[in-house]
Design a protein around this motif. Structure first.
Motif, short mmCIF file in Angstrom:
data_model
loop_
_atom_site.label_atom_id
_atom_site.label_comp_id
_atom_site.label_asym_id
_atom_site.label_seq_id
_atom_site.Cartn_x
_atom_site.Cartn_y
_atom_site.Cartn_z
N ASP A 61 0.81 -1.22 0.00
CA ASP A 61 0.00 0.00 0.00
C ASP A 61 0.84 1.26 0.00
O ASP A 61 0.43 2.29 -0.54
N HIS A 85 -2.30 -5.24 -6.93
CA HIS A 85 -3.15 -4.77 -5.83
C HIS A 85 -4.02 -3.68 -6.44
O HIS A 85 -3.57 -2.55 -6.64
N HIS A 87 -7.72 -3.39 -3.11
CA HIS A 87 -7.33 -2.47 -2.04
C HIS A 87 -8.58 -1.99 -1.32
O HIS A 87 -9.51 -1.50 -1.97
ZN LIG Z 1 -4.30 -2.17 0.15
#
Ligand SMILES: [Zn+2]
Ligand SMILES: [Zn+2]
Length: 213
Positions: free
Chosen positions: A43, A98, A117
């Protein structure tokens, strides 16, 4: 053993998996009994991803790194991002996407593996033709899933059950940022990450001929 969120304990978790007789596998066929599907949703930090990837390689462990193309925190299209994918592959890890729903641009950089995500319940576990959605069957089942989200193992740190061979198979979601940067809480860990990031950004500015006097 203290279940702290640092790289020392992370290595202990990996070794506990080996003691328990598990193999580290990539998403695809299966899940087979005795497999650990070690998954990293990236992330925030490619740096943290690479540090974790190196540590895993030292322990002969292979994981699946899911990288974002739409992160506000890093740029996968930059030289840094391109180098990160090469390095992850060189270390023997799988690389998937992702993704930010509904965008699903699986280009040649990625294996056909996707995690959403911050997913919403209505599409999270929907299967995707030709692609492994890590939140869908057959790889997702709450009893065989552990996640470290926000520096908290909702069902407890898995090291003991791993060591005892307690799971038939297991998918583990580990966010490298939480382990590479240290802090007793998620807030402190994130601040440690931002401090490291500031130092790195200053080096990048100098390398880009920005005068910092
Ligand atoms: Zn994420
Ligand atoms: Zn533990």
């Amino acid at each position: 053993m203290s279940c702290s969120f640092d790289l020392d304990h992370y290595a202990e978790i990996l070794e506990a998996g080996k003691v328990g007789g598990y193999r580290f596998a990539h998403f695809g066929n299966g899940p087979e009994r005795g497999n650990i599907y070690l998954r990293h949703d990236i992330d925030l930090s490619l740096d943290a991803a690479l540090r974790m990837a190196e540590l895993e390689a030292e322990h002969d462990v292979s994981a699946t790194y899911l990288l974002m193309t739409e992160s506000v925190f890093y740029n996968l299209a930059s030289s840094e991002g391109i180098d990160a994918i090469v390095r992850l592959r060189d270390l023997g890890h799988a690389v998937g996407l992702h993704a930010v729903y509904p965008s699903l641009q699986l280009d040649e950089r990625f294996d056909p593996v996707v995690s959403w995500h911050n997913p919403q319940a209505d599409y999270r576990s929907r299967s995707i033709p030709g692609v492994t959605n890590v939140y869908a069957e057959p790889f997702f089942d709450p009893p065989t899933y552990r996640s470290d989200s926000n520096q908290h193992w909702r069902s407890g740190c898995p090291h003991e059950e791993l060591r005892g061979g307690g799971f038939p198979w297991l998918q583990i979601l580990v966010h490298p940022e939480i382990w590479v940067y240290e802090g007793a809480t998620m807030g402190l860990t994130m601040r440690a990450m931002l401090n490291a990031e500031k130092a790195r950004r200053l080096e990048q500015l100098a390398a880009d001929d920005i005068v910092l006097d």
